[in-house]
Write an enzyme that holds these catalytic residues in place. Structure first.
Site, mmCIF file in Angstrom:
data_model
loop_
_atom_site.group_PDB
_atom_site.id
_atom_site.type_symbol
_atom_site.label_atom_id
_atom_site.label_comp_id
_atom_site.label_asym_id
_atom_site.label_seq_id
_atom_site.Cartn_x
_atom_site.Cartn_y
_atom_site.Cartn_z
ATOM 1 N N TYR A 5 0.693 -1.187 -0.208
ATOM 2 C CA TYR A 5 -0.516 -0.320 -0.054
ATOM 3 C C TYR A 5 0.798 1.102 -0.022
ATOM 4 O O TYR A 5 1.654 1.536 0.909
ATOM 5 C CB TYR A 5 -1.273 0.024 1.176
ATOM 6 C CG TYR A 5 -2.389 0.937 1.447
ATOM 7 C CD1 TYR A 5 -3.380 0.142 1.031
ATOM 8 C CD2 TYR A 5 -2.206 1.994 1.569
ATOM 9 C CE1 TYR A 5 -4.093 1.128 0.173
ATOM 10 C CE2 TYR A 5 -3.297 3.124 1.325
ATOM 11 C CZ TYR A 5 -4.410 2.546 0.947
ATOM 12 O OH TYR A 5 -5.298 3.420 0.836
ATOM 13 N N TYR A 57 -5.099 6.062 -7.348
ATOM 14 C CA TYR A 57 -5.806 6.030 -5.725
ATOM 15 C C TYR A 57 -7.489 4.820 -5.542
ATOM 16 O O TYR A 57 -8.229 6.065 -6.028
ATOM 17 C CB TYR A 57 -5.832 7.256 -5.598
ATOM 18 C CG TYR A 57 -6.396 7.061 -3.644
ATOM 19 C CD1 TYR A 57 -5.231 6.887 -2.551
ATOM 20 C CD2 TYR A 57 -7.531 8.292 -2.821
ATOM 21 C CE1 TYR A 57 -5.050 6.446 -1.198
ATOM 22 C CE2 TYR A 57 -7.418 7.983 -1.211
ATOM 23 C CZ TYR A 57 -6.549 6.708 -0.649
ATOM 24 O OH TYR A 57 -7.133 7.464 0.383
#
Lengths: 141, 389
Positions: free
Chosen positions: B293, B343
């Site tokens: 991440y 995103y």
């Protein structure tokens, strides 16, 4: 029009009292009334002994910077930039997130000695902040 | 006898919308488009879907999707909390449902107008009094309102302790941007990033500059999870779930776990690592690529240590040696990641993990057997290992 003021912290049962102490000029640290463990940020139960009874002590206000960041962007109304935010290890052993004032953003460093004071905004709101410790302060710890 | 989730379920479908800065459509529309692409990819009809899982932050409810797409009976619907920390938690919900029979075919998704609508980087507000808002209250009054400001505090402490420099951060950003140059769907497509370009970009929250921060995106991404056995009968090569877990640790806050003794590690990610390695029977030496991440560059560096790809303080050298690139030991976020593709709160990173197992990444390294994917950093999180059938 008056200058915009900082965002006020939402206050409930678990945190409102701390801000009231700040309004009265004190930097408070919550203490378990059963096992005396200090805790911050405040919570309704002691994580060590699960007592729900608590009181608080007033911090001496002395501490050292354990981390920091300098905020440049985005800029919100009510704050002056660059805005220095420090994580301070207080002498009592708890840690507090707050703003550092009276310090150039290039002069803040890890381990620097700081002391707290209660800042008052133009609208009357009071909030604990830090500034570099004054010369000769007792930072023997 | 407890059910192990190892090999019980697989990712059998992947679907995304176009990624943009202004979709011009609702988030429900994005969700439906992404799920439609996902089901077409798998070759499954909407009427076969009986489970739906998304984020608490997603504005689209499960039944809105079900009605819009003509789905019928649902036996599992759930939303997972903590922003990007939810990502592989969706997969865990789906895998548990499949393994226990709670549902057969589960679609997970995230759809957001993350640039034209609600922007994560615009910070929190105190509209509703909850335990979460009381938590944020300790930061709001000081003007510490954005994810980047919270991450900067931990990153600065970590960098100070281990001598990590901005050049190390820049290498993470540039390596992922280089991958995005081969990904037409990516925000970074056609936009190379140099060290000068990185250094000259605006300072956001020291020590983090603009390119240390992820994209803000309008888009959606959906995945289909079904049993490994059923996945074999669908159109795509299954990406089998070898291990999956959520993870939160003592002293956990959402983004601001500032009150632990050790600020230079990610205990919740170390918990996730122990759990997925144990469940899968694999170790760091078995992982061929990662989708760690990457909302912010230092998070990637810290996770290399959480997952034992490096010892404490050694991740900076691992990064500097080019190991996150295609020919390195651990190609990371080969689609560009949150930094340079889009995103979509980490679901697009899981999608890339599944593509790496299929062999269809736009930057496919040789011989990928196992891929490790993580959820949001500094929040209650999780990890996932995918493998070939």
């Amino acid at each position: 029009m008056a200058k915009p003021s900082r965002m006020k912290p939402p206050m409930g049962h678990d945190n409102g009292w701390w801000w009231q102490q700040a309004a009265d000029g004190k930097l408070a640290i919550q203490r378990c009334a059963s096992c005396q463990t200090l805790r911050h940020p405040p919570r309704p139960m002691c994580s060590e002994c699960r007592s729900m009874d608590w009181d608080f002590i007033e911090s001496c206000g002395r501490g050292t910077v354990t981390s920091y960041t300098v905020l440049h962007h985005p800029q919100f109304p009510g704050y002056d930039y660059p805005l220095i935010i420090v994580l301070v290890d207080l002498e009592e052993g708890t840690r507090l997130t707050a703003q550092l004032q009276d310090c150039d953003s290039e002069d803040v460093e890890f381990g620097m000695a700081v002391e707290s004071y209660i800042h008052q905004d133009a609208d009357g709101f009071k909030i604990p902040m830090f500034r570099p410790a004054t010369e000769g302060a007792d930072n023997a710890n | 006898m407890p059910i192990s989730l190892k090999n019980e379920a697989a990712i059998a479908g992947i679907g995304s919308t176009e990624f943009s800065k202004n979709s011009g459509v609702s988030e429900l529309s994005l969700a439906c488009q992404a799920i439609n692409h996902c089901l077409n990819d798998a070759g499954l009809a909407p009427s076969e879907v009986d489970g739906l899982v998304t984020y608490t932050l997603d504005s689209t409810d499960e039944i809105e999707v079900a009605r819009a797409m003509g789905m019928g009976d649902l036996t599992l619907f759930a939303k997972i909390n903590y922003g990007g920390g939810a990502a592989v938690g969706l997969i865990q919900q789906a895998a548990m449902a499949v393994a226990t029979g709670a549902a057969k075919n589960v679609v997970v998704w995230r759809a957001m107008n993350g640039r034209s609508g609600k922007r994560m980087g615009q910070g929190v507000s105190g509209d509703i009094l909850s335990s979460d808002i009381i938590h944020w209250s300790w930061y709001m009054a000081y003007g510490m309102l954005t994810p980047v400001s919270w991450v900067a505090m931990i990153a600065n402490a970590y960098m100070h302790k281990y001598g990590v420099t901005v050049e190390h951060l820049a290498e993470v950003a540039m390596a992922q941007r280089d991958f995005a140059l081969n990904n037409p769907a990516a925000a970074g497509y056609g936009k190379p990033l140099t060290l000068d370009g990185y250094m000259n970009a605006r300072m956001v929250c020291e020590p983090l500059r603009l390119y240390d921060c992820c994209q803000e995106t309008d888009g959606g991404c959906a995945l289909l999870i079904t049993s490994t056995e059923r996945a074999r009968d669908l159109k795509q090569k299954p990406a089998v779930i070898r291990g999956v877990t959520q993870a939160s640790s003592r002293g956990q806050e959402q983004m601001t776990s500032f009150y632990r003794d050790d600020l230079q590690s990610l205990p919740e990610m170390e918990l996730a690592a122990r759990r997925v390695y144990k469940m899968s029977g694999l170790g760091p030496q078995d992982i061929d690529a990662t989708c760690l991440y990457d909302a912010f560059t230092p998070e990637v560096i810290m996770q290399l240590e959480s997952f034992s790809f490096c010892g404490r303080g050694e991740a900076k050298d691992f990064v500097a040696d080019g190991n996150l690139r295609r020919d390195g030991q651990l190609p990371n976020n080969t689609h560009g990641g949150l930094l340079s593709e889009a995103y979509i709160h980490g679901v697009n990173n899981i999608a890339e993990g599944a593509r790496l197992i299929r062999g269809s990444s736009c930057n496919q390294p040789e011989g990928v057997e196992h891929v490790l994917i993580s959820s949001g950093v500094g929040v209650p999180t999780g990890a996932l290992i995918l493998g070939r059938d």
